[in-house]
Design an enzyme around this catalytic site. Structure first.
Site, PDB file in Angstrom:
ATOM      1  N   GLY A  27       0.770  -1.240   0.000  1.00 19.98           N
ATOM      2  CA  GLY A  27       0.000   0.000   0.000  1.00 19.98           C
ATOM      3  C   GLY A  27       0.795   1.280   0.000  1.00 19.98           C
ATOM      4  O   GLY A  27       0.325   2.310  -0.487  1.00 19.98           O
ATOM      5  N   GLU A  28       2.006   1.269   0.554  1.00 15.85           N
ATOM      6  CA  GLU A  28       2.774   2.521   0.620  1.00 15.85           C
ATOM      7  C   GLU A  28       3.440   2.833  -0.720  1.00 15.85           C
ATOM      8  O   GLU A  28       3.649   3.996  -1.056  1.00 15.85           O
ATOM      9  CB  GLU A  28       3.876   2.451   1.695  1.00 15.85           C
ATOM     10  CG  GLU A  28       3.516   1.758   2.984  1.00 15.85           C
ATOM     11  CD  GLU A  28       2.473   2.472   3.818  1.00 15.85           C
ATOM     12  OE1 GLU A  28       2.532   3.695   3.902  1.00 15.85           O
ATOM     13  OE2 GLU A  28       1.592   1.783   4.369  1.00 15.85           O
ATOM     14  N   LEU A  29       3.799   1.778  -1.454  1.00 19.32           N
ATOM     15  CA  LEU A  29       4.643   1.985  -2.637  1.00 19.32           C
ATOM     16  C   LEU A  29       4.115   3.057  -3.601  1.00 19.32           C
ATOM     17  O   LEU A  29       4.874   3.925  -4.030  1.00 19.32           O
ATOM     18  CB  LEU A  29       4.848   0.667  -3.398  1.00 19.32           C
ATOM     19  CG  LEU A  29       5.641   0.910  -4.690  1.00 19.32           C
ATOM     20  CD1 LEU A  29       7.098   1.173  -4.378  1.00 19.32           C
ATOM     21  CD2 LEU A  29       5.465  -0.204  -5.669  1.00 19.32           C
TER      22      LEU A  29
END
Ligand code: FES
Ligand code: FES
Length: 930
Positions: free
Chosen positions: A888-890
C-alpha cells in the site's frame, strides 16, 4: 399556560415513496433529505460525509434525478416524490448489476463513497445503457462523486461492466465460482468478504453505529480555538453549561480531578529533547496550533451541544506564530514549548568516506533545496467515535484507530486509567491513510465518559475534521550529489528539517526515514546526512501513506534528474547505470531483499521511448508534453524489532475464526487475512466463507501491531500462517488425515492456537538475525522486506497558464508475490491518484483557509487520468509469507517526483518545491525566459 404564536415550532408532513414504500414524514421544511433518510428513517446506507455538497457520498435518486441529499432541503422535495436509496437497489444475497459490477471490478476500498457512486451510476444507466468511459467520468464529476481510495479507474470499469450486464451482453457470475475445488484464493482477484455489505450500504461505519447507541447517549461538540499560538488567560464555561440540553462542559480540570495528567504520548524515544508528553488532551495553559481544543460540550442532542459551543469564553494572549521551519530554527525564535528547543530531535547517517570531500573530486555535482508540502489526508468519513463504560467497569472506546493496542497505552496516563482498563474497538472505517495512528478523538471522548458517566458520541463536522486532524509533515531538504566521469553516483550529502507542528509524537520514526532512504536506490558508497525534527505552530502531523518516502523521493528523484542532466545522460539510462545492484547497500548499510530496479528499467525502456516520441510529436506552442521517471522504495515492516500475533479457533462447522488486530481502513485487511489463511489451511479444503474474522478488539484479540508501513501482509500474515500450522499439526493424525471438530473435542484437544512472528533479516554473513534499529551513525538492519517501483508520468503543460494535466501514469511495481490482485491494483491506482494530487494541487498551509475538500485541493475524477498502466513484477521475498511483501505505501513513494520531472521535460520549469501549481509553473517559466 398557552404558548404564544411566536414560540410555537411548526412542522410539515410529507408523503414520500422511498424504495417502493410509502412514508409520511413529519419534519422541518429546512431539514435536509439526508436528515430524514438517515436520522428519521434510519436508512443508513446513504452516508453522511462532508455534509456540504462536496463529496457525493449522500447521492440518492429523487424522481429520476441524482441529488446530494445533504444539500437538498425538504421544502424542495416534491410531495409524493419517488426516492431510491441504495437499500432499494439490492441486498447482499440479491445484488443489482451495478453492485455486482463494483465487486467484480474491485472498485471498492473503504466503501464509504460506494453507495453514493452506485446510486449515481444507477441514475446514469437509467438514462443510457451505452455510456462511453468519458461520459461516465463526466457524470461522476457532475454529481460530485469523490473517492480518496480507488483512483477512480476501477469504478469506471465497474460502470462499463454493469452497462454490459444490463444490455444483456454479459452475465453476472457467482464469486464462489471463481475458484475451482482445491484452488487457493491467494493469487486471484477473489472479492473481499466486506464487499457485498459495502455495495448494499449495510456496512455500518462509525456514524451508523453511533445511531444504535443507548437512549442516554450524550453528544459531544468540541470547542476549538482558532488562533495559531497563544497563552490561555481564562476559560469560562458558565454560560455554556446553562444552555438547553447541556449536561456538562468538560475541561482539563475534570481530567485532573479524575487523576489524569491531561497529556498524550506518542512513541517518542529518549533522544527527543523534552519529555515527549507535550500534547494536552484539552488545552488549559497554551494554544499550540489552530484548532486546539479547550473543552468538550456534552449535551442531550448534537444540535444542543453545537449551540452551546460559542458560549464557552476563552481569554487569550496571542503569541508570535511560528509557521515554518526556517523561522523555527532561528536562534532568536520563540520556543513553542518553553524550555525545549524548537529543534527537538536529530538523527544522522554516516556511511563510507566523507561525502563532501568525495564531491570535490568529482567532475559532476549538483546541490539544491527541495520542499514537500503538508498533505491533508482528505478521507471522506470525518473523524467519529464513541465511548461508554462496559459491564465490567472498563472504559470502552470505539473509533477509527489503526493501532488499537497503542491507543490505549498512549492515552492511559492522560485520562487517569490503567491501560488494562481501556478497551479499544475499531469501528468500520471510511479510510485513514495513516491519520488514525494518532489519538484524535479517543482521549476527549474518554474524558467526557469519565466526567459524565454516560455514553458519549462525537462526530467532527468537515471543518473541524479537516482543521483539527493531523497531516503529512512537510520537509525542507538540502541535497548535494556527485557523479564520476562515467556517470556513477559516488556521494550524497544532505540536511533535512521536518516540520512536525507543535507535537512530536511518532516523529522520530518519520525523521529517521530521511537519512535511511535519501539516495537509497543508487547504492551510493559515501553518504553523509542529518535530519531534524522541528516544532512549529503549524498543524500537528502523523503518519500518511509511505510515511517519509514522498519527502525523500521529492529531493532524491528530482536531484537525480538534475545530476543526469549535468552528466549529459538520459534520466532513465542514468537511473539504469546507477540502480542499486547485488553487493551494494542502502545508506543504512543493509542489503536490499531483492534487486528488481535494473530489470524494471528494461521493461519500461520501450514504453518510455514511445512516450518521449508521443511528447515530441504531440507538443504545440501552447501545450508542451513531457515525460518523467522516478524510482520508489519503502519498507514493509516497522523499523526494528517488529512483532505480530494471531489466534485461530476451530469452529463446530469445520470453519475457523481468526482473531487479530490487523486494523481495516480500506486497504483490504479482510481479504489479506482470508487469502493468507485459506492458503495456509489448504490441506483442510475449507471454503473461503468459512474463514471468519473476529478482529480489532483489544479485549478479544491478540496484538498484531499497527495497520501501517504496509507491514500487515508480512507481519500478521506470518502470524496467521504460524497459527494455522499449529492448528493443522494438532488436527493431523498419524496417517496424515485430519481430525474433525467433533474428534478434536472428543480427544480433549485444544481448539484455539496462537501464532506469532518477529521480523528477521539476513546479515552480511548470510545468517538470519532479528531486525534491529539503526545506531548513532544510522547503520543497522531495521527492515525485513521492501517494495520497489519505477514510475513514469506523461504530462501536458499549458505554458500560457502553467496548468499541468497528467495524461498517463505507468507503474512497474515489485511487491513480492501477490495475495490478491484486485486489492493490489486498487492500492496502486489509488496511490497514483494521491500522487497526482500531491504533485499538483493538495496542500494545507493556512489553517484558516484549508477547511474543506475543495480548498485542500481534493482530486476529483476530472483531475485524475483514466490512463494508468500497472505492471507487476513479483520477485518472491525470502522473509514474506509465501513470498509476499507489503503493497500500500509503494504507489505514493514517488509518483509526484516523476510528475515534477515530466514538467521539466515538457517545458523547462524545474519545480523543486511542491505542489506544482499553475501559478508556480508559470512563474518558473517567466523566470526562465526573463
Ligand atoms: Fe453530501 Fe458530501 S455531498 S455528504
Ligand atoms: Fe472511495 Fe474509500 S473507497 S473513499
Amino acid at each position: 399556560m398557552l404558548l404564544s404564536e411566536g414560540s410555537k415550532k411548526t412542522y410539515k408532513s410529507y408523503l414520500l415513496n422511498i424504495n417502493s414504500r410509502q412514508y409520511r414524514v413529519v419534519c422541518d421544511a429546512n431539514d435536509t433529505l439526508l436528515d430524514i433518510i438517515r436520522g428519521q428513517l434510519k436508512l443508513t446506507g446513504t452516508k453522511r460525509g462532508c455534509d456540504c455538497g462536496q463529496c457525493g457520498v449522500c447521492n440518492v435518486i429523487v424522481n429520476g434525478k441524482v441529488v446530494r441529499a445533504c444539500i437538498t432541503r425538504m421544502k424542495n422535495v416534491p410531495e409524493h416524490a419517488e426516492i431510491l436509496t441504495v437499500e432499494g437497489l439490492g441486498t447482499p444475497d440479491n445484488l443489482h448489476a451495478v453492485q455486482w459490477a463494483f465487486i467484480a471490478n474491485n472498485a471498492i476500498q473503504c466503501g464509504f463513497c460506494t453507495p453514493g457512486f452506485i446510486m449515481s451510476a444507477k441514475g446514469l444507466l437509467d438514462k443510457t445503457l451505452s455510456p462511453s468511459r468519458e461520459e461516465v467520468r463526466q457524470w461522476f464529476q457532475q454529481h460530485w462523486n469523490a473517492c480518496r481510495c480507488t483512483g477512480y479507474k476501477q469504478i469506471v470499469d465497474a460502470v462499463m461492466d454493469a452497462a454490459a450486464v444490463l444490455r444483456g451482453e454479459k452475465e453476472m457470475y457467482e464469486f464462489s465460482a471463481m475458484l475451482k475445488p482445491g484452488e487457493y484464493i491467494w493469487g486471484t482477484n477473489y472479492p473481499r468478504p466486506s464487499d457485498k455489505y459495502k455495495v448494499t450500504g449495510t456496512w455500518d461505519f462509525g456514524d451508523d453505529a453511533g445511531m444504535q447507541l443507548p437512549k442516554d447517549t450524550l453528544y459531544a461538540a468540541l470547542v476549538h480555538v482558532d488562533v495559531n499560538h497563544a497563552n490561555i488567560l481564562n476559560l469560562d464555561i458558565t454560560e455554556a453549561e446553562k444552555m438547553p440540553g447541556v449536561v456538562k462542559v468538560v475541561t482539563a480540570k475534570d481530567i485532573y480531578a479524575a487523576g489524569g495528567t491531561n497529556k498524550l504520548f506518542g512513541a517518542q524515544p529518549p533522544q527527543v529533547k523534552g519529555d515527549g508528553w507535550e500534547r494536552p488532551i484539552l488545552c488549559d495553559k497554551k494554544i499550540f496550533m489552530w484548532g486546539d481544543v479547550v473543552a468538550v460540550v456534552c449535551a442531550e442532542s448534537y444540535e444542543e451541544a453545537e449551540a452551546a459551543v460559542p458560549k464557552v469564553k476563552v481569554d487569550l494572549e496571542e503569541l508570535p506564530a511560528v509557521m515554518n521551519v526556517e523561522e523555527a530554527i532561528k536562534p532568536d525564535c520563540i520556543e513553542i514549548h518553553p524550555g525545549v528547543p524548537n529543534i527537538y530531535f536529530e538523527t544522522h547517517v554516516k556511511k563510507g568516506a566523507d561525502a563532501g570531500e568525495i564531491m570535490e573530486q568529482m567532475p559532476y555535482s549538483i546541490e539544491d533545496v527541495f520542499y514537500l508540502q503538508r498533505q491533508p489526508h482528505l478521507v471522506l468519513e470525518n473523524d467519529v467515535g464513541f465511548g461508554y463504560w462496559d459491564e465490567d467497569g472498563n472504559l470502552a472506546i470505539q473509533s477509527k484507530h489503526i493501532w488499537i493496542y497503542k491507543a490505549a497505552a498512549f492515552m492511559a496516563r492522560g485520562i487517569g486509567l490503567q491501560p488494562s482498563k481501556i478497551r479499544i474497538i475499531q469501528n468500520k472505517a471510511g479510510a485513514s491513510f495513516g491519520y488514525k495512528l494518532g489519538i484524535t478523538n479517543e482521549a476527549m471522548i474518554a474524558a467526557a465518559v469519565i466526567a459524565t458517566g454516560r455514553p458519549v458520541f462525537c462526530r467532527y463536522d468537515t471543518r473541524h475534521h479537516v482543521t483539527y486532524t493531523p497531516k503529512r509533515a512537510p520537509a525542507l531538504m538540502r541535497v548535494a550529489m556527485a557523479a564520476d566521469a562515467n556517470g556513477r553516483i559516488t556521494a550524497i550529502d544532505h540536511t533535512s528539517w521536518v516540520d512536525h507542528g507543535p507535537y512530536s509524537e511518532f516523529s522520530p520514526g518519520l525523521v529517521s526515514k530521511l537519512p535511511h532512504y535519501m539516495g537509497s536506490l543508487y547504492g551510493i558508497s559515501n553518504v553523509r546526512g542529518t535530519a531534524y525534527g522541528v516544532y512549529t505552530n503549524q498543524k500537528w502531523n502523523t503518519a500518511f501513506r509511505a510515511w517519509g518516502a514522498p519527502q525523500v523521493h521529492t529531493a532524491q528523484e528530482i536531484a537525480v534528474d538534475m545530476l543526469a542532466e549535468r552528466v549529459g545522460m538520459d534520466p532513465l539510462e542514468f537511473r539504469y547505470i546507477n540502480a542499486i545492484r547485488p553487493g551494494q547497500t542502502f545508506p543504512f548499510g543493509q542489503s536490499p531483499d531483492v534487486f528488481p530496479l535494473a530489470e524494471m528499467v528494461d521493461i519500461l525502456r520501450p514504453k518510455y521511448r514511445a512516450a518521449i516520441e508521443r511528447a515530441k510529436s504531440g507538443s504545440s506552442e501552447k501545450i508542451k508534453k513531457g515525460v518523467g521517471v522516478a524510482f520508489g522504495v519503502y519498507n514493509s515492516n516497522s523499523a526494528g524489532p517488529d512483532k505480530a500475533y494471531n489466534n485461530i479457533e476451530l469452529l463446530p462447522d469445520g470453519g475457523v475464526m481468526l482473531y487479530n488486530t490487523w486494523e481495516e481502513h480500506g486497504q483490504g485487511a479482510d481479504i489479506g487475512m482470508v487469502g493468507t489463511a485459506h492458503r495456509a489451511l489448504a490441506p483442510l479444503g475449507i471454503a473461503p466463507e468459512k474463514i471468519r474474522l473476529f478482529i480489532n478488539d483489544t479485549f478479544r484479540c491478540p496484538d498484531s501491531g499497527p495497520a501501517a508501513a504496509s507491514r500487515c501482509q508480512v507481519m500478521v500474515g506470518h502470524a496467521i500462517v504460524d497459527s494455522c500450522n499449529k492448528l493443522l499439526d494438532a488436527m493431523r493424525r498419524e496417517d496424515g488425515s485430519f481430525r474433525s471438530y467433533d474428534e478434536m473435542v472428543e480427544e480433549g484437544l485444544p481448539l484455539l492456537y496462537s501464532g506469532s512472528y518477529g521480523c528477521v533479516t539476513k546479515n552480511e554473513k548470510g545468517e538470519i538475525v532479528p531486525c534491529v534499529h539503526t545506531d548513532a551513525n544510522g547503520q543497522g538492519m531495521p527492515y525485513a522486506c521492501y517494495m520497489y517501483g519505477l514510475f513514469m508520468a506523461e504530462v501536458d503543460v499549458d505554458v500560457s497558464t502553467g496548468k499541468t494535466w497528467v495524461s498517463k501514469m505507468t507503474l512497474i511495481d515489485d511487491v513480492g508475490v501477490i495475495n490478491n490482485y484486485g486489492v493490489v491494483d486498487g492500492q496502486m491506482y489509488g496511490g497514483l491518484a494521491q500522487g497526482i494530487g500531491l504533485a499538483l494541487q493538495e496542500d494545507f498551509e493556512d489553517p484558516a483557509k484549508y477547511n474543506n475538500l475543495i480548498t485542500c485541493g481534493f482530486p476529483y475524477i476530472k483531475d485524475i487520468t483514466d490512463d494508468m498502466e500497472l505492471i507487476h513484477m513479483e520477485t518472491p521475498r525470502e522473509f514474506g509469507p509465501y513470498g509476499a511483501s507489503g503493497a500500500g505505501e509503494l504507489p505514493l513513494t514517488s509518483p509526484h517526483a516523476a510528475i515534477a520531472n515530466a514538467i521539466y521535460n515538457a517545458c523547462g520549469a524545474r519545480v523543486t518545491r511542491l505542489p506544482a501549481t499553475k501559478e508556480k509553473v508559470l512563474a518558473l517559466l517567466k523566470e526562465k525566459h526573463r
